[in-house]
Write a protein that holds these residues in place. Structure first.
Motif, PDB file in Angstrom:
ATOM      1  N   UNK A  68       0.840  -1.195   0.000  1.00 39.71           N
ATOM      2  CA  UNK A  68       0.000   0.000   0.000  1.00 39.71           C
ATOM      3  C   UNK A  68       0.875   1.245   0.000  1.00 39.71           C
ATOM      4  N   UNK A  69       0.231   2.401  -0.175  1.00 39.15           N
ATOM      5  CA  UNK A  69       0.942   3.673  -0.097  1.00 39.15           C
ATOM      6  C   UNK A  69       0.399   4.470   1.089  1.00 39.15           C
ATOM      7  N   UNK A  70       1.221   5.353   1.628  1.00 40.61           N
ATOM      8  CA  UNK A  70       0.811   6.240   2.716  1.00 40.61           C
ATOM      9  C   UNK A  70       1.445   7.601   2.479  1.00 40.61           C
ATOM     10  N   UNK A  71       0.773   8.634   2.956  1.00 40.00           N
ATOM     11  CA  UNK A  71       1.304   9.985   2.770  1.00 40.00           C
ATOM     12  C   UNK A  71       2.179  10.432   3.930  1.00 40.00           C
ATOM     13  N   UNK A  72       1.948   9.852   5.103  1.00 37.32           N
ATOM     14  CA  UNK A  72       2.672  10.291   6.296  1.00 37.32           C
ATOM     15  C   UNK A  72       3.230   9.075   7.039  1.00 37.32           C
ATOM     16  N   UNK A  73       4.272   9.311   7.831  1.00 40.33           N
ATOM     17  CA  UNK A  73       4.959   8.216   8.505  1.00 40.33           C
ATOM     18  C   UNK A  73       4.060   7.522   9.536  1.00 40.33           C
ATOM     19  N   UNK A  74       3.210   8.300  10.255  1.00 41.32           N
ATOM     20  CA  UNK A  74       2.339   7.670  11.246  1.00 41.32           C
ATOM     21  C   UNK A  74       1.309   6.765  10.573  1.00 41.32           C
TER      22      UNK A  74
ATOM     23  N   UNK B 203       1.870   5.180   7.738  1.00 42.48           N
ATOM     24  CA  UNK B 203       2.646   4.015   7.291  1.00 42.48           C
ATOM     25  C   UNK B 203       2.777   2.992   8.420  1.00 42.48           C
ATOM     26  N   UNK B 204       3.057   3.486   9.627  1.00 39.59           N
ATOM     27  CA  UNK B 204       3.235   2.584  10.756  1.00 39.59           C
ATOM     28  C   UNK B 204       1.929   1.883  11.130  1.00 39.59           C
ATOM     29  N   UNK B 205       0.811   2.613  11.043  1.00 44.29           N
ATOM     30  CA  UNK B 205      -0.498   2.028  11.346  1.00 44.29           C
ATOM     31  C   UNK B 205      -0.814   0.877  10.398  1.00 44.29           C
ATOM     32  N   UNK B 206      -0.502   1.068   9.118  1.00 50.20           N
ATOM     33  CA  UNK B 206      -0.799   0.035   8.121  1.00 50.20           C
ATOM     34  C   UNK B 206       0.098  -1.187   8.322  1.00 50.20           C
ATOM     35  N   UNK B 207       1.344  -0.947   8.652  1.00 51.83           N
ATOM     36  CA  UNK B 207       2.252  -2.069   8.920  1.00 51.83           C
ATOM     37  C   UNK B 207       1.782  -2.851  10.142  1.00 51.83           C
TER      38      UNK B 207
ATOM     39  N   UNK C  21      -0.329  -5.076   6.759  1.00 49.55           N
ATOM     40  CA  UNK C  21       0.050  -4.843   5.358  1.00 49.55           C
ATOM     41  C   UNK C  21       1.530  -5.166   5.216  1.00 49.55           C
ATOM     42  N   UNK C  22       1.877  -5.936   4.192  1.00 51.03           N
ATOM     43  CA  UNK C  22       3.252  -6.447   4.076  1.00 51.03           C
ATOM     44  C   UNK C  22       4.284  -5.360   3.774  1.00 51.03           C
ATOM     45  N   UNK C  23       3.907  -4.393   2.943  1.00 47.44           N
ATOM     46  CA  UNK C  23       4.844  -3.312   2.624  1.00 47.44           C
ATOM     47  C   UNK C  23       4.062  -2.031   2.386  1.00 47.44           C
ATOM     48  N   UNK C  24       4.554  -0.931   2.976  1.00 49.33           N
ATOM     49  CA  UNK C  24       3.889   0.366   2.807  1.00 49.33           C
ATOM     50  C   UNK C  24       4.908   1.365   2.280  1.00 49.33           C
ATOM     51  N   UNK C  25       4.581   1.967   1.170  1.00 48.73           N
ATOM     52  CA  UNK C  25       5.450   2.928   0.504  1.00 48.73           C
ATOM     53  C   UNK C  25       5.057   4.329   0.948  1.00 48.73           C
ATOM     54  N   UNK C  26       5.997   5.029   1.623  1.00 48.11           N
ATOM     55  CA  UNK C  26       5.745   6.412   2.023  1.00 48.11           C
ATOM     56  C   UNK C  26       5.863   7.291   0.788  1.00 48.11           C
TER      57      UNK C  26
END
Length: 523
Positions: free
Chosen positions: A481-487, A489-493, A497-502
């Motif tokens: 998945x993609x995320x716009x912010x670091x927080x 990204x951490x929530x999705x991980x 979710x196996x990998x999150x692209x900031x």
């Protein structure tokens, strides 16, 4: 606008957000709080509220396909719902009048019919706000709800013409010329570029459409909507809508605050408004029943019915007319304002959990579906797909093109926007129409060969919901998945979710790495 208004709106908005409620509820409460503190609504607040509604209708038009309004499930459901609701509501008022219910015992049948008509409308402001916050404006149920709202707006215009006796000017016929002026208006949009001129042009077109229609005796808001619809096919329509998004949201805060300035209610008014609010489930049942009878899937009917189950600000206009004509006591304006507020709050709260509640009730809801589905509600299978890219915006499209260049037909895409899907298919893309938050979709497609799903979606809530649904159907592949912010990204991980692209951080890293390759090449 006084600073105190902004302060109170911010305090209540942040407060309800901390309680995990939508900010919309806080803005409604802020209006009543300001009223209680002795503040008065002035022309500035009303102007801000009007601009917010005008911009909202203009942006709706930018996303609206006129052909969708001609579909039977839209116009027939809107008219049928209104007719049945008025019949049932008038009967209930009559019964309450017989038992001596407060305020109901003095209402005549004609007045009861007007009150029922006022409450038959759903709130455009509330529905659009809820759908936008959940990222569902372009989904099947989102478009269905918007279509019903537009049909209700058309009925509202006809009603106002009949009741007020004010016929549009003969010059209203000249508005037909707007269709032939579409290329000229589109050219203006092209000249606006991508900077600050773009939202300014949007303001000009939205407010200009309002003023133009008002000049010839037609509801100005309808002008903003129609001008947006004329530009819906323009290549910059989506960009213009995004450019106006934050402006529209800020101005709409004024609208929500203004409702609280109607007047301060007493206990009896609150109780009557609560009784009226208790009828909202009936509104949902009518919408759900009509939608399923018109061959819509249970999930579409359930979600659209939920988001439409509220009362409209247009009802305040109808009741105000009744008060001016001496048909209703002035207290009814307060009662209806409270009912509208309660309905907004209920819709915002209930719809937050609509997907989860559907998942729990889907076996019951599906029993109401008709066997003969509408053609656009039939699922298509992603044949031989090993990778599925969900969401074909800029990021998703780039990922799809990069992967398909390597893996060819093993890469498929999915998007909920019908027009985008058509456009991508013409370009040769292997793409299927589907709402990834739709649990029925994952139940009905074969995902056993799919090794990787990429969620190129802007909403962390959507991604979390899809992740859970994939777990529910025992998906065995990987999820990115993609995320716009670091927080985020951490929530999705943390959610699995196996990998999150900031998007912001790693896009810059990728750009730097690609640039360094140029230097290496020269060496």
């Amino acid at each position: 606008m006084e600073f105190a208004w902004i302060l109170i709106a911010l305090v209540f908005g942040v407060g309800v957000r901390l309680l995990r409620f939508p900010p919309l509820i806080g803005f409604l409460l802020a209006g009543f709080a300001l009223n209680f503190l002795g503040y008065q609504a002035n022309d500035t607040l009303h102007s801000v509220a009007d601009i917010g509604i005008t911009l909202m209708l203009f942006t709706i038009g930018l996303k609206l396909n006129v052909i969708d309004l001609l579909k039977r499930e839209i116009w027939l459901s809107a008219i049928s719902h209104m007719t049945i609701w008025i019949t049932v509501f008038v009967s209930l008022i009559w019964l309450l009048g017989i038992v001596g219910g407060a305020y109901f015992d003095v209402i005549e049948i004609k007045t009861a019919s007007l009150l029922a008509f006022a409450l038959s409308f759903s709130s455009t402001v509330c529905v659009v706000k809820v759908l936008e916050e959940s990222g569902e404006m372009k989904t099947r149920h989102g478009k269905l709800a918007i279509g019903v709202l537009v049909m209700q707006d058309v009925i509202a215009v006809i009603f106002l013409v009949i009741v007020t006796g004010v016929m549009p000017s003969i010059w209203a016929l000249a508005l037909i010329l707007l269709y032939w002026l579409k290329p000229l208006i589109g050219r203006l949009l092209d000249l606006a570029g991508h900077g600050e001129l773009l939202p300014l042009t949007g303001f000009f077109l939205a407010l200009g459409g309002y003023e133009l229609f008002s000049l010839v005796g037609i509801k100005g808001d309808l002008g903003a909507l129609i001008l947006g619809m004329l530009l819906s096919k323009h290549v910059k329509a989506a960009e213009l809508s995004k450019a106006l998004l934050n402006f529209k949201d800020i101005f709409l805060i004024g609208f929500f605050i203004s409702i609280g300035f109607t007047t301060l209610p007493d206990l009896k008014m609150i109780l009557v408004s609560l009784i009226i609010s208790l009828l909202l489930p009936l509104k949902f049942v009518l919408f759900f029943g009509l939608f399923t009878r018109l061959q819509l899937r249970g999930r579409t009917a359930y979600l659209a019915g939920q988001v439409l189950s509220n009362y409209s600000e247009f009802g305040l206009i109808v009741v105000a007319l009744c008060v001016n004509l001496g048909l209703l006591a002035n207290d009814w304006l307060v009662i209806l304002a409270l009912s509208v507020c309660f309905s907004f709050a209920l819709t915002s709260l209930v719809y937050q959990h609509s997907h989860q509640s559907y998942n729990q009730l889907k076996h019951i809801i599906r029993r109401f579906e008709r066997a003969d589905r509408l053609r656009e509600d039939i699922f298509h299978q992603p044949k031989d797909a090993e990778i599925l890219v969900v969401g074909m915006g800029r990021v998703g499209k780039g990922a799809y093109e990069a992967l398909s260049a390597v893996l060819g037909d093993k890469v498929w895409a999915m998007d909920a926007d019908r027009e985008r899907v058509k456009k991508q298919r013409k370009a040769g893309c292997k793409i299927m129409l589907g709402d990834a938050e739709d649990v029925d979709l994952w139940d009905n497609i074969d995902h056993s060969n799919i090794k990787l799903i990429l969620l190129a979606l802007p909403s962390i809530g959507d991604i979390t919901s899809i992740n859970q649904q994939l777990k529910n159907v025992s998906y065995q592949g990987k999820l990115a998945a993609i995320a716009r912010y670091e927080d985020e990204r951490q929530k999705l991980l943390n959610a699995g979710v196996d990998n999150v692209f900031n998007f912001y951080t790693e896009a810059g890293t990728g750009f730097a790495e690609e640039s360094l390759l140029l230097m290496d090449h020269k060496v």
